[in-house]
Scaffold this motif. Structure first.
Motif, PDB file in Angstrom:
ATOM      1  N   GLY A   1      11.991  27.835  31.835  1.00 13.33           N
ATOM      2  CA  GLY A   1      11.220  28.403  32.797  1.00 13.33           C
ATOM      3  C   GLY A   1      11.306  27.818  34.128  1.00 13.33           C
ATOM      4  O   GLY A   1      12.138  27.197  34.344  1.00 13.33           O
ATOM      5  N   MET A   2      10.479  28.414  35.127  1.00 16.73           N
ATOM      6  CA  MET A   2      10.479  27.965  36.583  1.00 16.73           C
ATOM      7  C   MET A   2       9.068  28.102  37.102  1.00 16.73           C
ATOM      8  O   MET A   2       8.467  28.704  36.889  1.00 16.73           O
ATOM      9  N   MET A   3       9.145  27.442  38.189  1.00 14.55           N
ATOM     10  CA  MET A   3       8.064  27.542  39.074  1.00 14.55           C
ATOM     11  C   MET A   3       8.733  27.906  40.438  1.00 14.55           C
ATOM     12  O   MET A   3       9.412  27.435  40.974  1.00 14.55           O
ATOM     13  N   GLY A   4       8.063  29.119  40.817  1.00  9.06           N
ATOM     14  CA  GLY A   4       8.535  29.764  42.009  1.00  9.06           C
ATOM     15  C   GLY A   4       7.302  29.784  43.165  1.00  9.06           C
ATOM     16  O   GLY A   4       6.184  29.597  42.892  1.00  9.06           O
ATOM     17  N   GLU A   5       7.811  29.872  44.434  1.00  5.09           N
ATOM     18  CA  GLU A   5       6.892  29.765  45.598  1.00  5.09           C
ATOM     19  C   GLU A   5       7.300  31.100  46.534  1.00  5.09           C
ATOM     20  O   GLU A   5       8.486  30.954  46.783  1.00  5.09           O
TER      21      GLU A   5
ATOM     22  N   SER B   1       5.736  34.752  48.856  1.00  5.70           N
ATOM     23  CA  SER B   1       4.519  35.801  49.324  1.00  5.70           C
ATOM     24  C   SER B   1       4.480  36.829  48.129  1.00  5.70           C
ATOM     25  O   SER B   1       3.833  37.882  48.835  1.00  5.70           O
ATOM     26  N   MET B   2       5.154  36.994  47.368  1.00  6.89           N
ATOM     27  CA  MET B   2       5.379  38.213  46.262  1.00  6.89           C
ATOM     28  C   MET B   2       4.085  38.257  45.509  1.00  6.89           C
ATOM     29  O   MET B   2       3.367  37.075  45.459  1.00  6.89           O
ATOM     30  N   ALA B   3       3.245  39.217  45.597  1.00  8.73           N
ATOM     31  CA  ALA B   3       2.205  39.458  44.517  1.00  8.73           C
ATOM     32  C   ALA B   3       2.568  39.585  43.145  1.00  8.73           C
ATOM     33  O   ALA B   3       3.137  40.689  42.586  1.00  8.73           O
ATOM     34  N   VAL B   4       2.186  38.509  42.272  1.00 11.48           N
ATOM     35  CA  VAL B   4       2.233  38.675  40.899  1.00 11.48           C
ATOM     36  C   VAL B   4       0.905  38.277  40.507  1.00 11.48           C
ATOM     37  O   VAL B   4       0.154  37.495  40.956  1.00 11.48           O
ATOM     38  N   ALA B   5       0.935  38.843  39.061  1.00  6.82           N
ATOM     39  CA  ALA B   5      -0.211  38.479  38.234  1.00  6.82           C
ATOM     40  C   ALA B   5       0.271  37.728  36.839  1.00  6.82           C
ATOM     41  O   ALA B   5       1.157  38.218  36.435  1.00  6.82           O
ATOM     42  N   ARG B   6      -0.617  36.951  36.274  1.00  8.85           N
ATOM     43  CA  ARG B   6      -0.369  36.518  34.984  1.00  8.85           C
ATOM     44  C   ARG B   6       0.098  37.466  34.023  1.00  8.85           C
ATOM     45  O   ARG B   6      -0.694  38.563  33.895  1.00  8.85           O
ATOM     46  N   GLY B   7       1.042  37.688  33.219  1.00  8.98           N
ATOM     47  CA  GLY B   7       1.307  38.737  32.266  1.00  8.98           C
ATOM     48  C   GLY B   7       2.488  39.587  32.756  1.00  8.98           C
ATOM     49  O   GLY B   7       3.054  40.425  31.944  1.00  8.98           O
ATOM     50  N   ASN B   8       2.647  39.663  34.238  1.00  4.92           N
ATOM     51  CA  ASN B   8       3.641  40.458  34.750  1.00  4.92           C
ATOM     52  C   ASN B   8       5.048  40.287  34.217  1.00  4.92           C
ATOM     53  O   ASN B   8       5.359  39.023  34.150  1.00  4.92           O
TER      54      ASN B   8
ATOM     55  N   ARG C   1       2.278  30.071  44.616  1.00  7.19           N
ATOM     56  CA  ARG C   1       3.074  29.520  43.492  1.00  7.19           C
ATOM     57  C   ARG C   1       2.859  30.180  42.190  1.00  7.19           C
ATOM     58  O   ARG C   1       1.776  30.534  41.775  1.00  7.19           O
ATOM     59  N   PHE C   2       3.840  30.199  41.265  1.00 11.88           N
ATOM     60  CA  PHE C   2       3.493  30.772  40.094  1.00 11.88           C
ATOM     61  C   PHE C   2       4.676  30.412  38.966  1.00 11.88           C
ATOM     62  O   PHE C   2       5.709  29.667  39.408  1.00 11.88           O
TER      63      PHE C   2
END
Length: 125
Positions: free
Chosen positions: A40-44, A46-53, A76-77
């Motif tokens: 996996g990865m940690m990204g940063e 301005s995109m809008a994402v939600a958990r489970g996308n 961050r996600f």
């Protein structure tokens, strides 16, 4: 924070860019990859994402990787990849990549459960 590392998967701290898009959307977002592991990865960004996308990530020297957003905090996600990758390939300069052909046995097993112990190796306490 306690200063104690609780993660079971080693990851590389690095700074590179990747294209990420939410599945079934045609807009790609350029994000900074802050941490990268085989799983996996940690990204940063301005995109809008939600958990489970469900997302599609394009990583340099690795190619397209499918995954799921595991967590989101501010910009961050975290993304859990569907299949392990060779995270070291992404660290190589562009054009230095070799064909990424390896079997699953050669990838990290750090986040998988260990095999059960042999019955003869157990002792009573």
């Amino acid at each position: 924070m306690t200063g104690v590392e609780t993660r079971s998967v080693s990851r590389d701290s690095l700074f590179l860019l990747a294209n990420v898009s939410v599945e079934n959307e045609h807009v790609q977002h350029r994000v900074r990859v802050r941490n990268l592991s085989d799983g996996g990865m940690m990204g940063e960004g301005s995109m809008a994402v939600a958990r489970g996308n469900r997302v599609v990530v394009e990583l340099r020297n690795v190619g397209t990787v499918n995954g799921t957003v595991a967590w989101v905090q501010d910009k961050r996600f975290g993304i859990a990849f569907d299949n392990e990758i060779d995270s070291q390939a992404a660290r190589k300069p562009s054009g230095e990549a070799t064909a990424v052909t390896h079997d699953v046995d050669s990838l990290s097993r750090a986040h998988r459960a260990p095999p059960p112990p042999r019955s003869g190796s157990l002792r009573k306490v």
